[in-house]
Scaffold this motif. Structure first.
Motif, short mmCIF file in Angstrom:
data_model
loop_
_atom_site.label_atom_id
_atom_site.label_comp_id
_atom_site.label_asym_id
_atom_site.label_seq_id
_atom_site.Cartn_x
_atom_site.Cartn_y
_atom_site.Cartn_z
N ALA A 260 5.83 -0.80 2.89
CA ALA A 260 5.41 -2.19 2.69
C ALA A 260 5.71 -2.53 1.24
O ALA A 260 5.39 -1.74 0.34
N ARG B 158 4.37 3.64 0.92
CA ARG B 158 4.95 4.31 2.08
C ARG B 158 4.00 4.16 3.26
O ARG B 158 2.78 4.14 3.08
N ALA B 159 4.58 4.11 4.47
CA ALA B 159 3.77 3.88 5.68
C ALA B 159 2.59 4.85 5.76
O ALA B 159 1.46 4.44 6.05
N HIS C 196 9.65 3.92 6.36
CA HIS C 196 9.21 2.52 6.23
C HIS C 196 8.24 2.37 5.06
O HIS C 196 7.38 3.22 4.86
N ARG D 120 1.07 -4.59 5.79
CA ARG D 120 0.55 -3.21 5.67
C ARG D 120 0.17 -2.67 7.04
O ARG D 120 0.46 -1.51 7.35
N TRP E 7 12.88 -0.70 5.16
CA TRP E 7 13.14 0.62 5.76
C TRP E 7 14.48 1.14 5.27
O TRP E 7 15.37 0.38 4.91
N GLN F 9 1.34 -3.59 9.94
CA GLN F 9 2.58 -3.38 10.72
C GLN F 9 3.28 -2.09 10.29
O GLN F 9 3.69 -1.28 11.12
N VAL F 10 3.41 -1.91 8.98
CA VAL F 10 4.14 -0.73 8.47
C VAL F 10 3.37 0.55 8.77
O VAL F 10 3.97 1.59 9.11
N ARG G 295 4.22 2.11 11.97
CA ARG G 295 5.49 2.86 12.00
C ARG G 295 5.25 4.32 11.67
O ARG G 295 5.96 5.19 12.17
N GLU H 198 8.58 -5.74 5.03
CA GLU H 198 8.80 -4.33 5.34
C GLU H 198 10.18 -3.93 4.84
O GLU H 198 11.15 -4.66 5.04
#
Ligand code: ATP
Length: 140
Positions: free
Chosen positions: A65, A87-88, A63, A129, A54, A131-132, A135, A52
């Motif tokens: 990936a 991008r998230a 955030h 992916r 940020w 996890q992000v 966000r 990740e």
């Protein structure tokens, strides 16, 4: 000489330029671990692993990936050449979930011809992916 107060951040992939922004700080997944960068950082070159990234501009944190590539850090500029970056808010959660399931099945039933490293990287990419993407929804 005065220390820089901001960082000119550029994130590009072979397909597109994703970010060109003045930022206050960032963190990225270096091959040797997560690397935090503030203005005035010592120059360095590093490879990127799956993880990740940020960056923060004022009160806003963004955030992404990323998977593979290189980063050049200079005191007032960071250039990320990523093999893959999303991008998230652009992450397709269903696709990442399907990729995670496929990788999990492969790793659970290792066939003789299994390319373990490839399956491991696919698993890591899907987990990052997912996890992000969280966000984007929680705006952490
Ligand atoms: P899949 O098995 O779902 O194809 P992958 O990990 O093999 O995933 P990559 O080779 O890493 O896919 O990426 C190929 C392209 O697809 C890249 O441009 C990447 O940004 C995009 N991509 C892959 N998965 C996602 C996703 N879940 N959401 C958004 N873009 C994705």
């Amino acid at each position: 000489m005065a220390l820089p107060t901001r960082i000119a951040l550029e994130i590009v992939t072979p397909d597109r330029a994703l970010v060109r922004e003045e930022v206050d700080e960032l963190q990225l997944p270096g091959a040797d671990g997560y690397l935090g960068v503030l203005p005035g950082h010592t120059p360095l070159l590093a490879t990127l692993k799956v993880g990740e990234l940020w960056y923060r501009t004022g009160p806003e944190t963004h955030h992404l990936a990323v998977a593979g590539g290189f980063v050049e850090v200079l005191p007032d500029r960071v250039t990320v050449l990523a093999q893959i970056a999303e991008r998230a808010q652009d992450i397709d959660v269903a696709r990442a979930e399907a990729a995670r399931r496929r990788a999990e099945e492969r790793l659970a039933r290792p066939a003789q011809e299994l390319d373990f490293e490839r399956a491991r990287v696919a698993m890591m990419k899907s987990l990052i992916r997912l996890q992000v993407a969280t966000r984007a929804r929680t705006r952490v």
